[in-house]
Design a protein around this motif. Sequence first.
Motif, PDB file in Angstrom:
ATOM      1  N   LYS A  29      -7.004 -26.977  39.393  1.00 54.67           N
ATOM      2  CA  LYS A  29      -7.986 -28.068  39.972  1.00 54.67           C
ATOM      3  C   LYS A  29      -7.856 -29.249  39.715  1.00 54.67           C
ATOM      4  N   ASP A  30      -7.036 -29.472  38.499  1.00 53.58           N
ATOM      5  CA  ASP A  30      -6.638 -31.030  38.188  1.00 53.58           C
ATOM      6  C   ASP A  30      -5.268 -31.329  39.137  1.00 53.58           C
ATOM      7  N   ARG A  46      -5.775 -15.646  37.058  1.00 50.55           N
ATOM      8  CA  ARG A  46      -6.977 -14.565  36.354  1.00 50.55           C
ATOM      9  C   ARG A  46      -7.833 -15.410  35.347  1.00 50.55           C
ATOM     10  N   THR A  47      -7.387 -16.589  34.811  1.00 49.69           N
ATOM     11  CA  THR A  47      -8.127 -17.281  33.635  1.00 49.69           C
ATOM     12  C   THR A  47      -8.893 -18.387  34.059  1.00 49.69           C
ATOM     13  N   ALA A  48     -10.084 -18.810  33.593  1.00 52.13           N
ATOM     14  CA  ALA A  48     -10.618 -20.203  33.704  1.00 52.13           C
ATOM     15  C   ALA A  48      -9.518 -21.529  33.670  1.00 52.13           C
ATOM     16  N   GLY A  49      -8.803 -21.147  32.630  1.00 52.22           N
ATOM     17  CA  GLY A  49      -7.883 -22.156  32.150  1.00 52.22           C
ATOM     18  C   GLY A  49      -6.803 -22.528  33.353  1.00 52.22           C
ATOM     19  N   GLU A  87      -6.725 -32.565  42.163  1.00 54.05           N
ATOM     20  CA  GLU A  87      -7.330 -33.685  42.378  1.00 54.05           C
ATOM     21  C   GLU A  87      -6.276 -34.753  42.026  1.00 54.05           C
ATOM     22  N   GLN A 117      -7.261 -21.759  36.529  1.00 55.53           N
ATOM     23  CA  GLN A 117      -7.875 -22.377  37.631  1.00 55.53           C
ATOM     24  C   GLN A 117      -8.317 -23.792  37.550  1.00 55.53           C
ATOM     25  N   LEU A 118      -8.435 -24.160  36.257  1.00 55.02           N
ATOM     26  CA  LEU A 118      -9.038 -25.563  36.035  1.00 55.02           C
ATOM     27  C   LEU A 118      -7.852 -26.392  36.021  1.00 55.02           C
ATOM     28  N   ALA A 119      -6.654 -25.894  35.483  1.00 58.92           N
ATOM     29  CA  ALA A 119      -5.232 -26.726  35.620  1.00 58.92           C
ATOM     30  C   ALA A 119      -4.954 -26.707  37.282  1.00 58.92           C
TER      31      ALA A 119
END
Lengths: 283, 555
Positions: free
Chosen positions: A202-203, A193-196, A206, A198-200
């Motif tokens: 995505k990292d 539920r946090t952008a942090g 990748e 979701q970014l983790a």
Amino acid sequence: MHSIVLTKGVPDFREGQVSFDEDGHLERGKTPTVMNPNDEHALQAALQTKVRHGGRVSVMSMGPPGYGDVLQEAMESVYADDLYLLSDRELAAADTWATAIALSTGIEKLGLPDLVFAGFKTADGETGHTGPQTCWALDIPMITHVTELSVDSDERRVRARRLVEGDVAEVETVEAPLPACIVVDPEFESDYRTAGEQLALKDLRETTAERAVEYDQHLTTWDHSDLNLDPDYIGLDGSPTIVSSVDPIPKPPAEREATMVDPGDEEAMGELFDEMAAFSGGA
Amino acid sequence: MSDQYEQYEAVVVGAGPGGAAAAAKLADEGIETLVLERGVKAGAKNVSGGLLYAEDSAPYAIDNLYPQIRTEATERPITEYTIQNVAGSTVKEYDLTRLHEHDTRWSDAVLRRKMDSWLAERVHERTRETGGGLLNGIKVNGLLREDGEIVGVTCDEIDPIRAEFIVAADGVNSELARDAGLMNWDEPEQWFQGVKATVEAPNVNDRFDIGPQEGVAHLFSGDLFDGVRGGGFCYTNVDTLSIGAVFHLDSLVESAAEPHELLNALLEHPVCSQWIDDPYREVEYAAKLVPDSKKVAHPDPQSDRLVLVGDAAGQMQAQGPIIKGMNHAVTAGALAGEAFAAAKRRGEPSSAGERYVERLYESGTMAKLRPKRYERLRPIAERERTTEVVDRLLESPIGRFGVRALDATGLLERLYSSPFMSMSIPDTQTPYVTLPTVIAETLGETVSDDTVVDPPSLEQRIGELTYDTDIGNPHIELLDNSVEASGAAVTACPVSASEFGGGCYREETIASNGTTKNVVSLDTQPCIECGTCAVVADTAWEHPSGGRGIEFRQG
């Protein structure tokens, strides 16, 4: 935070994949092996823990060398860091007890993690024993039927929402100190539920996309001597379960009568339409 | 509770060219920047004509911020630019290359899915280094306020986020601009609607007689569109053509014209079909609402920590043959980033909005978007009486004589090519329909072409589009289903048509208690999220959740 996820390869029971002989026995050789579908939820729970708290996810399985593919699937699906396969002839044909002994020994060799995750039942055995038995052998707390999970890494506690008696209608929230074993219910849903977070995620996607292609470089295979296990207590010899016989489930008889009609037979088709006309009132 | 919300220094909403420019500038200044994009991929929600310009006079162009973009993500540089004045089957061509090259460092044809998703990857790399990053499939649905002040954004998929600076680059139907009370969608006369077909064209170089690093833009005006004010275009991509038309929305509504049929009229006309391969193969049908910056470019597009950039601020310049949107969004985005960095350096982050607006004016951007000359002439030039007198004069023998005389001296072509003139063009019948028709009738030559263009039906076009429908959760609500309030949507919606049941809007007859009544009904499944109905009908209009709804493959 270190998590170990237990997974198993099972026959692919999906239509078009699975193959049975005339007596209704599964033809293992003709049916591809895939990761046990329920284990996906255990992997997702471990991934969520890693995304929120960092650390690493190891995936462990016991089975023939061909299980590498199953572990690769696990790596692809949740960006696992390392893979462990317990594999040799002495370990083969184990029941859940003997499997749990081998798995718990593997986990101890690796070093007791913060969390051990298992899925709810395998698609082939359906016993749901191996996870809890492994946990018993490790002598750590266990929470089953988990649908939501949060870890307090400072307090070193895990809090879980679980289905009481596996029933969706009744839930409770329980806590346990780490290390603990979590049996993840198919109702489990990851929650970012946090952008942090979701970014983790995505990292991870990748950085591990390439890793899964060369998964074997991250795969460690141990046999019974690596684990210092006595062949008398593992594999078939170490399995107290006795399967006396297997009864195939007979196909239920069709309840409706079917009439075959050749679409080229105009007369028969005409009769069919006449018969259907009565039901075509738009109701 | 609000203290626990996640906090970023800057949040950019939307990963189109404007958002990408803002993100680049912010990230280069070391500002922790989170970019939230609604599409499953950047570009999946975007449609443009589309020519992307780099202006000599602008402080920023996209290749200043993303140097590899022209080699990796655009289609072709436009090296030849014409306007085709059409009357029936006669056509008079004027070369507009001079106008096109005025203040132009370069201009490329682009397809948005390819370009925006390329940009998004760079955006993520650059913003990730500052502790932020880009997330797809996240719909920002409103502003987070504390004590009445804007302090962040709220989203469908994730918890609210606080930020010191919020860039709304969320497009023409910006939820944030509306939430802030800065923009509304009331008047059809403030909008254009564009419809476009991306058409297969494997032999572009041969057909247009150009090299691989050359491209052509043809504009079309005259009597192609049943008197609806607007114009057509045909741009060359690598191996496709972007063929479309842009209409004044008020004119479209007045005529109850069907946009897809007007597009077909262009495609089937020999002036256009001569460029199309036989058989006709359409890759994608798309549409977009376009703000008319002359009327709606917000003079002060900021409030508290929020700034509006690009279409969200009405920054789309469409003046006669000049159609520029993306370049202004890029400039505005970069200026916004610059403004926040400067404000922060001085310890006054709350002054970023004002600094951004100052920069919009000082850089001359606002003067391009809202030309003074247009505003000065508009009260006279757009009076009905004026239009009538001028149109009748133009159509009279004297007018025709004048047109011939002007053409003979080359003055007419020069006037068409004059940036000065194009900034003054009024939004009336005269420049869009009457003048080009008279020119073509008086001076034109007959064109013919053997290519039979058989465009797909609207049903087929919708069928070819990709949707991830949010079943049971329609994003548009029809507030008033009377024909008077919302009937215009049946024809103006680019995926609806009268006598067509498979679109978004349709008129239905309901019988009850012995009386019958005509009402408008809505099914949002085929919606392509252009926003036309929000302007012409009475609706509560939101975007679908992140990743849901239409997914353009070309854009």
